[in-house]
Design an enzyme around this catalytic site. Structure first.
Site, PDB file in Angstrom:
ATOM      1  CE  LYS A  72      -4.136   1.774   0.874  1.00 15.44           C
ATOM      2  NZ  LYS A  72      -3.955   2.668  -0.495  1.00 15.44           N
ATOM      3  CE  LYS A  96       3.837   6.312   6.755  1.00 11.54           C
ATOM      4  NZ  LYS A  96       3.477   7.322   5.634  1.00 11.54           N
ATOM      5  CE  LYS A 108       4.218   7.648  -1.164  1.00  9.42           C
ATOM      6  NZ  LYS A 108       3.555   7.717   0.014  1.00  9.42           N
ATOM      7  CB  THR A 192      -3.013  12.707   6.285  1.00 11.22           C
ATOM      8  OG1 THR A 192      -2.923  11.456   5.351  1.00 11.22           O
ATOM      9  CG2 THR A 192      -1.064  12.840   6.589  1.00 11.22           C
ATOM     10  CG  ASN A 223      -5.061  15.990   1.926  1.00  9.37           C
ATOM     11  OD1 ASN A 223      -4.692  15.387   3.306  1.00  9.37           O
ATOM     12  ND2 ASN A 223      -6.144  15.753   1.705  1.00  9.37           N
ATOM     13  CB  SER A 360      -5.778   4.066   2.801  1.00  5.83           C
ATOM     14  OG  SER A 360      -5.706   5.341   2.164  1.00  5.83           O
TER      15      SER A 360
HETATM   16  P1  NAD Z   1       0.002  18.242  -1.152  1.00  5.23           P
HETATM   17  O1  NAD Z   1       0.221  18.120  -2.310  1.00  5.23           O
HETATM   18  O2  NAD Z   1      -1.596  18.326  -0.903  1.00  5.23           O
HETATM   19  O3  NAD Z   1       0.706  19.315  -0.381  1.00  5.23           O
HETATM   20  C1  NAD Z   1       1.988  19.743  -0.304  1.00  5.23           C
HETATM   21  C2  NAD Z   1       2.320  20.895   0.156  1.00  5.23           C
HETATM   22  O4  NAD Z   1       3.563  20.954   0.351  1.00  5.23           O
HETATM   23  C3  NAD Z   1       1.709  22.279  -0.464  1.00  5.23           C
HETATM   24  O5  NAD Z   1       1.308  23.282   0.314  1.00  5.23           O
HETATM   25  C4  NAD Z   1       2.940  22.840  -1.186  1.00  5.23           C
HETATM   26  O6  NAD Z   1       3.239  24.086  -1.706  1.00  5.23           O
HETATM   27  C5  NAD Z   1       3.992  22.353  -0.086  1.00  5.23           C
HETATM   28  N1  NAD Z   1       5.284  22.188  -0.738  1.00  5.23           N
HETATM   29  C6  NAD Z   1       6.090  21.701  -1.689  1.00  5.23           C
HETATM   30  N2  NAD Z   1       7.160  21.882  -1.975  1.00  5.23           N
HETATM   31  C7  NAD Z   1       7.569  22.640  -0.990  1.00  5.23           C
HETATM   32  C8  NAD Z   1       8.796  23.112  -0.397  1.00  5.23           C
HETATM   33  N3  NAD Z   1      10.096  23.055  -1.099  1.00  5.23           N
HETATM   34  N4  NAD Z   1       8.823  23.950   0.908  1.00  5.23           N
HETATM   35  C9  NAD Z   1       7.681  24.047   1.524  1.00  5.23           C
HETATM   36  N5  NAD Z   1       6.477  23.464   1.207  1.00  5.23           N
HETATM   37  C10 NAD Z   1       6.519  22.945  -0.068  1.00  5.23           C
HETATM   38  O7  NAD Z   1       0.470  16.938  -0.190  1.00  5.23           O
HETATM   39  P2  NAD Z   1       0.120  16.259   0.998  1.00  5.23           P
HETATM   40  O8  NAD Z   1      -0.692  15.028   0.565  1.00  5.23           O
HETATM   41  O9  NAD Z   1      -0.197  17.314   2.002  1.00  5.23           O
HETATM   42  O10 NAD Z   1       1.737  15.718   1.610  1.00  5.23           O
HETATM   43  C11 NAD Z   1       2.446  16.335   2.112  1.00  5.23           C
HETATM   44  C12 NAD Z   1       3.456  15.556   2.790  1.00  5.23           C
HETATM   45  O11 NAD Z   1       2.742  14.668   4.058  1.00  5.23           O
HETATM   46  C13 NAD Z   1       4.396  14.545   2.173  1.00  5.23           C
HETATM   47  O12 NAD Z   1       5.671  14.316   2.572  1.00  5.23           O
HETATM   48  C14 NAD Z   1       3.302  13.286   1.843  1.00  5.23           C
HETATM   49  O13 NAD Z   1       4.260  12.190   1.598  1.00  5.23           O
HETATM   50  C15 NAD Z   1       3.226  13.084   3.315  1.00  5.23           C
HETATM   51  N6  NAD Z   1       1.966  12.436   3.681  1.00  5.23           N
HETATM   52  C16 NAD Z   1       0.636  12.480   3.145  1.00  5.23           C
HETATM   53  C17 NAD Z   1      -0.275  11.825   3.122  1.00  5.23           C
HETATM   54  C18 NAD Z   1      -1.602  11.926   2.603  1.00  5.23           C
HETATM   55  O14 NAD Z   1      -2.536  11.195   2.846  1.00  5.23           O
HETATM   56  N7  NAD Z   1      -2.070  13.017   1.697  1.00  5.23           N
HETATM   57  C19 NAD Z   1      -0.146  10.663   4.069  1.00  5.23           C
HETATM   58  C20 NAD Z   1       1.009  10.499   4.551  1.00  5.23           C
HETATM   59  C21 NAD Z   1       2.126  11.419   4.290  1.00  5.23           C
END
Ligand code: NAD
Length: 433
Positions: A72, A96, A108, A192, A223, A360
């Site tokens: 996953k 995780k 991934k 998350t 998100n 999920s």
């Molecule tokens: P997203 O695409 O919704 O948001 C990413 C955010 O990071 C945006 O606000 C973007 O502008 C910002 N960003 C991108 N590059 C950047 C930088 N260099 N400096 C500062 N900000 C920056 O993504 P998300 O789903 O919120 O994921 C964010 C993190 O959380 C990632 O590391 C992702 O792997 C992790 N994550 C997400 C989920 C999920 O369910 N969405 C689950 C587990 C982990």
């Protein structure tokens, strides 16, 4: 961002295993297996652009380990995607899922692309094209993708639809994070951020935190980051700084988070605003860089953007005594060492952001059973899992005087190790002769 070359990010990621194995019950053979992803697929995706031209893009899907169940993990669209990054992210997913005790292994995917430069139709063609390339590699019982950076429910919906067309049957359980009408789960959207929020709520009890006196900075307002901000703000926590890829804002008195979210949704910009209905007023607030945000004098720092943001260079300047890692791998091993030895508490990514994969899992269960749960039930089940595992790891870290990260890896290794051993290792066969 510090970009590690070659396989560096993956090697850093698996580098955590040996230290943690001292506190885990795991056979050396099982430990060795986890240092190698089970399977790697690299694909070339032809993308027809709106102007009729053709672009070739590279995509990946890595299945790290499936000892505990189907693999996953999310799919990322980002120009910096590399195979090493996807391998590291897949490895973290294995750990995780084991940390929160859900019956999945880790995987991934990613496409090296600037998603913001694509039109919605190009994005749809790309998402469907990726699925056509990886369709034989994924499946509801083998490997189940989900959203990650710059992918969302809409993208998951297109992907599920494409996979269903290929299989000639409705296959909602092949992917999670879908729109609700296509079999998505209530409560997946904010899961998350909510998982991280539940971690902070447990910490609040242990450390008697007073929300109105607790200043929080969040790097990344996507998100995950924005839902954590919303829930913490609702409870009275002071969100004093947030940022996105273009930079951040800082107000020591705290922001009105619903206004920030409203404005960001409307304009895609992070600005210090106060909104009444649809009318927003931009107020004075210091603009800060992402680097400055990390070094602010706050009580909790939440990196929620990308990996390798906290490094040996900025770690000595980080003042937050508590770091809750919503992003995957935001802290390099060198920075981890500096922060941990200076007494900071780091709630590690494989626990702090596990709310997403946990819901999920709920979505997959609902798709397979055909019975859908109300949002409160989803939230309640999530809370129970996160609170249980947070307290177990916090307890283990205090009892054994190790970091919560080492405790989390030790917990994950023990669970994965038991599954690998039960399938047969040299020791297992020797003891069962
Ligand atoms: P997203 O695409 O919704 O948001 C990413 C955010 O990071 C945006 O606000 C973007 O502008 C910002 N960003 C991108 N590059 C950047 C930088 N260099 N400096 C500062 N900000 C920056 O993504 P998300 O789903 O919120 O994921 C964010 C993190 O959380 C990632 O590391 C992702 O792997 C992790 N994550 C997400 C989920 C999920 O369910 N969405 C689950 C587990 C982990």
């Amino acid at each position: 961002m510090e970009v590690k070359s070659d396989d560096g990010l993956f090697q850093d990621a698996i580098g955590r295993l040996d230290a943690a194995s001292a506190y885990a019950k795991i056979d050396q053979e099982a430990l060795e297996r986890l240092k190698y992803p089970k399977a790697i697929l690299q694909v070339s995706i032809p993308l027809r652009m709106d102007d009729g031209s053709l672009k070739m893009l590279t995509g990946y899907r890595v299945r790290h380990d499936d000892a505990r169940g189907p693999t996953k993990g999310g799919i990322r669209y980002h120009p910096d995607v590399t195979l090493a990054e996807v391998k590291a992210l897949a490895f973290w997913m294995t750990c995780k899922c084991a940390v929160v005790g859900i019956p999945f292994g880790g995987a991934k995917g990613g496409i090296k692309v600037h998603p913001k430069e694509l039109t919605p139709l190009e994005l749809e063609r790309l998402s469907r094209g990726y699925i056509r390339r990886v369709a034989d590699f994924i499946g509801p019982e083998t490997d189940i993708p989900a959203p990650d950076v710059y992918t969302n429910a809409m993208v998951m919906g297109w992907m599920m639809d494409e996979y269903s067309k290929i299989q000639r049957q409705h296959c909602p359980a092949v992917i999670t994070g879908k729109p609700i009408p296509l079999g998505g789960s209530e409560g997946r959207e904010d899961a998350t951020g909510r998982g991280a929020y539940y971690c902070i709520k447990e910490l609040e009890k242990i450390r008697q935190l007073k929300p109105e006196k607790t200043r929080i900075a969040i790097q990344g307002f996507g998100n995950a980051g924005r839902h954590a901000a919303r829930l913490l703000h609702q409870d009275g926590y002071k969100i004093v700084a947030v940022s996105d890829s273009k930079g951040g804002i800082y107000n020591p008195d705290g922001f009105d988070v619903p206004s920030l979210i409203h404005f960001k949704n409307k304009t895609r910009e992070v600005k210090a605003v106060y909104c009444k209905g649809t009318v927003c007023e931009i107020v004075e607030a210091d603009a800060i860089t992402n680097e400055e945000l990390l070094e602010l004098n706050v009580d909790i720092l939440i990196p929620a953007a990308l990996e390798n943001q906290v490094t040996e260079h900025n770690a000595p300047k980080i003042k937050a005594p508590v770091i809750v890692e919503i992003a995957n791998g935001p802290t390099t091993p060198e920075a981890d060492e500096i922060l941990t030895s200076s007494g900071a508490l780091i709630v590690p990514d494989i626990l702090a952001n596990a709310g997403g994969v946990t819901v999920s899992y709920f979505e997959w269960v609902q798709n397979k059973s055909g019975l859908y749960w109300p949002e409160l039930e989803v939230q309640d089940r999530l809370k129970q899992i996160i609170a249980r595992e947070f307290n177990a790891l916090y307890g283990m870290s205090s009892e054994k005087d190790i970091s919560m990260r080492t405790a989390a890896y030790a917990q994950a290794l023990s669970r994965i190790g038991r599954a690998i051993e039960a399938k047969g290792t040299q020791t297992y066969y020797t003891n069962h002769k």
